[in-house]
Design a protein around this motif. Sequence first.
Motif, PDB file in Angstrom:
ATOM      1  N   HIS A   1       9.103  -0.453   4.169  1.00  0.00           N
ATOM      2  CA  HIS A   1       8.158  -1.066   3.242  1.00  0.00           C
ATOM      3  C   HIS A   1       8.830  -1.929   2.195  1.00  0.00           C
ATOM      4  O   HIS A   1       8.219  -2.861   1.680  1.00  0.00           O
ATOM      5  CB  HIS A   1       7.250  -0.005   2.612  1.00  0.00           C
ATOM      6  CG  HIS A   1       6.258   0.527   3.606  1.00  0.00           C
ATOM      7  ND1 HIS A   1       6.502   1.627   4.374  1.00  0.00           N
ATOM      8  CD2 HIS A   1       5.040   0.062   3.997  1.00  0.00           C
ATOM      9  CE1 HIS A   1       5.486   1.829   5.192  1.00  0.00           C
ATOM     10  NE2 HIS A   1       4.578   0.899   4.995  1.00  0.00           N
TER      11      HIS A   1
ATOM     12  N   CYS B   1       3.446  -6.749   7.655  1.00  0.00           N
ATOM     13  CA  CYS B   1       2.628  -5.536   7.555  1.00  0.00           C
ATOM     14  C   CYS B   1       1.863  -5.300   8.854  1.00  0.00           C
ATOM     15  O   CYS B   1       1.794  -4.179   9.345  1.00  0.00           O
ATOM     16  CB  CYS B   1       1.614  -5.648   6.430  1.00  0.00           C
ATOM     17  SG  CYS B   1       2.285  -6.179   4.849  1.00  0.00           S
TER      18      CYS B   1
ATOM     19  N   CYS C   1       3.034  -3.409  12.118  1.00  0.00           N
ATOM     20  CA  CYS C   1       2.906  -1.951  12.234  1.00  0.00           C
ATOM     21  C   CYS C   1       1.485  -1.457  11.971  1.00  0.00           C
ATOM     22  O   CYS C   1       1.152  -0.339  12.333  1.00  0.00           O
ATOM     23  CB  CYS C   1       3.844  -1.254  11.270  1.00  0.00           C
ATOM     24  SG  CYS C   1       5.578  -1.588  11.589  1.00  0.00           S
ATOM     25  N   HIS C   2       0.674  -2.270  11.315  1.00  0.00           N
ATOM     26  CA  HIS C   2      -0.631  -1.765  10.882  1.00  0.00           C
ATOM     27  C   HIS C   2      -1.842  -2.430  11.518  1.00  0.00           C
ATOM     28  O   HIS C   2      -2.966  -2.050  11.224  1.00  0.00           O
ATOM     29  CB  HIS C   2      -0.749  -1.883   9.355  1.00  0.00           C
ATOM     30  CG  HIS C   2       0.172  -0.962   8.620  1.00  0.00           C
ATOM     31  ND1 HIS C   2       0.031   0.396   8.658  1.00  0.00           N
ATOM     32  CD2 HIS C   2       1.244  -1.201   7.835  1.00  0.00           C
ATOM     33  CE1 HIS C   2       0.982   0.961   7.908  1.00  0.00           C
ATOM     34  NE2 HIS C   2       1.736   0.012   7.406  1.00  0.00           N
TER      35      HIS C   2
ATOM     36  N   ARG D   1       0.955   2.519  13.007  1.00  0.00           N
ATOM     37  CA  ARG D   1       0.029   3.153  12.055  1.00  0.00           C
ATOM     38  C   ARG D   1      -1.127   2.190  11.831  1.00  0.00           C
ATOM     39  O   ARG D   1      -1.224   1.561  10.791  1.00  0.00           O
ATOM     40  CB  ARG D   1       0.805   3.421  10.757  1.00  0.00           C
ATOM     41  CG  ARG D   1       0.031   4.058   9.632  1.00  0.00           C
ATOM     42  CD  ARG D   1       0.000   5.578   9.749  1.00  0.00           C
ATOM     43  NE  ARG D   1      -0.310   6.194   8.470  1.00  0.00           N
ATOM     44  CZ  ARG D   1      -1.507   6.165   7.886  1.00  0.00           C
ATOM     45  NH1 ARG D   1      -2.491   5.504   8.452  1.00  0.00           N
ATOM     46  NH2 ARG D   1      -1.684   6.775   6.733  1.00  0.00           N
TER      47      ARG D   1
ATOM     48  N   HIS E   1      -2.159  -2.998  -2.266  1.00  0.00           N
ATOM     49  CA  HIS E   1      -1.159  -1.945  -2.056  1.00  0.00           C
ATOM     50  C   HIS E   1       0.136  -2.268  -2.790  1.00  0.00           C
ATOM     51  O   HIS E   1       0.852  -3.180  -2.401  1.00  0.00           O
ATOM     52  CB  HIS E   1      -0.878  -1.767  -0.570  1.00  0.00           C
ATOM     53  CG  HIS E   1      -2.077  -1.300   0.181  1.00  0.00           C
ATOM     54  ND1 HIS E   1      -2.580  -0.026   0.042  1.00  0.00           N
ATOM     55  CD2 HIS E   1      -2.899  -1.934   1.047  1.00  0.00           C
ATOM     56  CE1 HIS E   1      -3.648   0.097   0.816  1.00  0.00           C
ATOM     57  NE2 HIS E   1      -3.875  -1.042   1.423  1.00  0.00           N
TER      58      HIS E   1
HETATM   59  C1  HEC Z   1       8.079  -0.998  10.436  1.00  0.00           C
HETATM   60  C2  HEC Z   1       6.666  -0.630  10.400  1.00  0.00           C
HETATM   61  C3  HEC Z   1       5.883  -0.854   9.113  1.00  0.00           C
HETATM   62  C4  HEC Z   1       5.788  -2.002   8.357  1.00  0.00           C
HETATM   63  C5  HEC Z   1       6.480  -3.350   8.573  1.00  0.00           C
HETATM   64  C6  HEC Z   1       4.859  -1.715   7.297  1.00  0.00           C
HETATM   65  N1  HEC Z   1       4.402  -0.420   7.408  1.00  0.00           N
HETATM   66 FE1  HEC Z   1       3.095   0.535   6.168  1.00  0.00          FE
HETATM   67  N2  HEC Z   1       3.424   2.301   7.126  1.00  0.00           N
HETATM   68  C7  HEC Z   1       4.136   2.450   8.302  1.00  0.00           C
HETATM   69  C8  HEC Z   1       4.086   3.843   8.702  1.00  0.00           C
HETATM   70  C9  HEC Z   1       4.733   4.428   9.970  1.00  0.00           C
HETATM   71  C10 HEC Z   1       3.315   4.520   7.734  1.00  0.00           C
HETATM   72  C11 HEC Z   1       2.947   5.994   7.686  1.00  0.00           C
HETATM   73  C12 HEC Z   1       4.145   6.867   7.397  1.00  0.00           C
HETATM   74  C13 HEC Z   1       4.405   7.076   5.952  1.00  0.00           C
HETATM   75  O1  HEC Z   1       3.461   7.359   5.189  1.00  0.00           O
HETATM   76  O2  HEC Z   1       5.593   7.001   5.548  1.00  0.00           O
HETATM   77  C14 HEC Z   1       2.916   3.530   6.741  1.00  0.00           C
HETATM   78  C15 HEC Z   1       2.155   3.789   5.638  1.00  0.00           C
HETATM   79  C16 HEC Z   1       1.596   2.797   4.816  1.00  0.00           C
HETATM   80  C17 HEC Z   1       0.702   3.036   3.706  1.00  0.00           C
HETATM   81  C18 HEC Z   1       0.330   4.375   3.141  1.00  0.00           C
HETATM   82  C19 HEC Z   1      -0.830   4.994   3.828  1.00  0.00           C
HETATM   83  C20 HEC Z   1      -1.183   6.311   3.164  1.00  0.00           C
HETATM   84  O3  HEC Z   1      -1.982   6.993   3.783  1.00  0.00           O
HETATM   85  O4  HEC Z   1      -0.679   6.630   2.070  1.00  0.00           O
HETATM   86  C21 HEC Z   1       0.333   1.828   3.196  1.00  0.00           C
HETATM   87  C22 HEC Z   1      -0.604   1.542   2.045  1.00  0.00           C
HETATM   88  C23 HEC Z   1       1.034   0.828   3.955  1.00  0.00           C
HETATM   89  N3  HEC Z   1       1.802   1.433   4.921  1.00  0.00           N
HETATM   90  C24 HEC Z   1       0.939  -0.531   3.720  1.00  0.00           C
HETATM   91  C25 HEC Z   1       1.817  -1.477   4.231  1.00  0.00           C
HETATM   92  C26 HEC Z   1       1.891  -2.850   3.778  1.00  0.00           C
HETATM   93  C27 HEC Z   1       0.990  -3.478   2.721  1.00  0.00           C
HETATM   94  C28 HEC Z   1       2.898  -3.440   4.485  1.00  0.00           C
HETATM   95  C29 HEC Z   1       3.421  -4.872   4.336  1.00  0.00           C
HETATM   96  C30 HEC Z   1       3.950  -5.244   3.022  1.00  0.00           C
HETATM   97  C31 HEC Z   1       3.430  -2.435   5.412  1.00  0.00           C
HETATM   98  N4  HEC Z   1       2.756  -1.257   5.218  1.00  0.00           N
HETATM   99  C32 HEC Z   1       4.453  -2.640   6.333  1.00  0.00           C
HETATM  100  C33 HEC Z   1       4.821   1.446   8.975  1.00  0.00           C
HETATM  101  C34 HEC Z   1       5.015   0.156   8.503  1.00  0.00           C
END
Ligand code: HEC
Length: 88
Positions: free
Chosen positions: A41, A50, A53-54, A63, A84
């Motif tokens: 992140h 983002c 993965c999302h 996720r 976020h």
């Molecule tokens: C390499 C993969 C990856 C990328 C790139 C990524 N995420 Fe995630 N994200 C995850 C995973 C896997 C989880 C769940 C595991 C954890 O909570 O650590 C998560 C969890 C989250 C959560 C928390 C959800 C909760 O229930 O609390 C948020 C909000 C989120 N991501 C937003 C973002 C945003 C905005 C970006 C871009 C700036 C981003 N992520 C980029 C893999 C990724």
Amino acid sequence: MTMKRADWIFVVGVIVVILFFIALSKYGRRTPPPMPANPEHRAAETRMDCLQCHDPRQSEAVRPISARHPQAWMDERFSCTVCHQQTR
Ligand code: HEC
Ligand code: HEC
């Protein structure tokens, strides 16, 4: 004093409205969770990062964003970080 039919309907109506507001305050709360403070992140910067993965439309997403997520994420004018926050 005896209650008339109309009075009972009124009382039941008030209770229903109160329960409705309690339900709203429980399930309608929508605070965006902050991003987890992990290297993935910290490295992600753009919407495209983002979505790798999302994105729920991509089967490789680890996720996928849930169906109950606010639909604003689909709007390309918003960056995910508007809602976020990064917790470095
Ligand atoms: C390499 C993969 C990856 C990328 C790139 C990524 N995420 Fe995630 N994200 C995850 C995973 C896997 C989880 C769940 C595991 C954890 O909570 O650590 C998560 C969890 C989250 C959560 C928390 C959800 C909760 O229930 O609390 C948020 C909000 C989120 N991501 C937003 C973002 C945003 C905005 C970006 C871009 C700036 C981003 N992520 C980029 C893999 C990724
Ligand atoms: C308008 C504000 C807003 C925007 C823009 C937004 N989110 Fe969210 N996000 C939320 C809220 C509010 C929740 C909590 C939803 C809930 O728990 O019902 C959430 C939850 C999440 C979650 C975890 C739970 C879930 O519903 O999947 C992830 C992952 C996530 N967002 C990723 C993203 C990514 C990636 C983007 C950008 C493409 C994004 N969000 C854009 C407000 C936003």
